[in-house]
Write an enzyme that holds these catalytic residues in place. Structure first.
Site, PDB file in Angstrom:
ATOM      1  N   ASP A 186       0.439  -1.229  -0.328  1.00 33.42           N
ATOM      2  CA  ASP A 186       0.330   0.005  -0.030  1.00 33.42           C
ATOM      3  C   ASP A 186       0.781   1.020   0.009  1.00 33.42           C
ATOM      4  O   ASP A 186       0.648   1.976   0.763  1.00 33.42           O
ATOM      5  CB  ASP A 186      -1.090  -0.175   1.419  1.00 33.42           C
TER       6      ASP A 186
ATOM      7  N   LYS B  31      -7.259  -5.222  -3.164  1.00 32.16           N
ATOM      8  CA  LYS B  31      -7.860  -5.441  -1.813  1.00 32.16           C
ATOM      9  C   LYS B  31      -8.926  -4.363  -1.813  1.00 32.16           C
ATOM     10  O   LYS B  31      -8.807  -3.150  -2.057  1.00 32.16           O
ATOM     11  CB  LYS B  31      -6.372  -5.964  -1.174  1.00 32.16           C
TER      12      LYS B  31
ATOM     13  N   CYS C 295      -2.317  -2.203   7.647  1.00 31.94           N
ATOM     14  CA  CYS C 295      -1.500  -3.122   6.294  1.00 31.94           C
ATOM     15  C   CYS C 295      -0.711  -4.088   6.896  1.00 31.94           C
ATOM     16  O   CYS C 295      -0.717  -5.126   6.227  1.00 31.94           O
ATOM     17  CB  CYS C 295      -2.416  -2.438   5.536  1.00 31.94           C
TER      18      CYS C 295
END
Ligand SMILES: [Zn+2]
Length: 203
Positions: A24, A110, A149
């Site tokens: 990310d 995602k 994450c």
């Protein structure tokens, strides 16, 4: 003669079953973005060095991205905890401008469904299948954020039996509560992730 000095930290040689997993690193998660991780931009040049090493060794690079619909359940407007971020196709959802992903990188999106959030890159994605297909056994993990994450991705990676090298110089925490990042790192190490930094990488 016996010496009592501490042995130097071992060098790490990249091997065939290694893969780089970047979590990310998107514009909304670096300073200037809608959900900026403090100093999140600092990891980009470090990740670029890891990318260079993996690419030079012919090893795979994976990058996950938060990829939400505009009315995603994690947003405050929908009763979630976060400001709107990483809406699919917007500049905020793009990878950080200075991140030098190779053309061969595998992108994993995602949390793409409105009603479901996912912190882990493995949750509801093809990531595991793609890693298995190429025979990856050990993941070098860096990205954002340490306490969300990255942590969730490493938890799943360990539960699925992947070795994890945690790139401690290429992660940054949100630290909503002070110490969240440090606690997340401790948990990942307790799960068997091994810490490393760039200066240990043999190139
Ligand atoms: Zn999100």
């Amino acid at each position: 003669m016996t010496t009592l000095t501490t042995a130097p930290a071992g060098r790490i040689q990249l091997r065939r079953a290694d893969a780089l997993l970047i979590v990310d690193v998107q514009n909304d998660f670096v300073p200037g973005g809608s959900l900026a991780v403090p100093r999140g931009d600092e990891i980009v040049p470090v990740l670029n060095r890891y990318i260079e090493a993996f690419d030079a060794a012919g090893l795979p690079v994976f990058a996950t991205r938060d990829w939400h619909p505009a009315d995603h359940c994690s947003f405050k407007a929908q009763g979630g905890s976060w400001p709107s971020h990483c809406v699919a196709g917007t500049p905020g959802a793009a990878f950080a401008r200075t991140l030098m992903l190779p053309e061969s990188a595998t992108i994993v999106s995602k949390a793409t469904e409105r009603a479901r959030d996912a912190y882990s890159g493995f949750a509801g994605t093809e990531l595991e299948a793609k890693l298995r297909r190429i025979g990856a056994l050990q993941l070098f993990v860096g990205g954002l954020a340490t306490d969300y994450c990255v942590l969730s991705t490493v938890r799943d990676a360990r539960a699925l039996g992947f070795g994890v090298m945690l790139l401690t110089d290429a992660i940054r925490a949100v630290d909503v509560r002070q110490g969240d990042g440090a606690r997340a790192e401790a948990e990942m190490l307790a799960l068997g992730a091994r810490p490393m930094a760039l200066d240990r990488l043999s190139v």
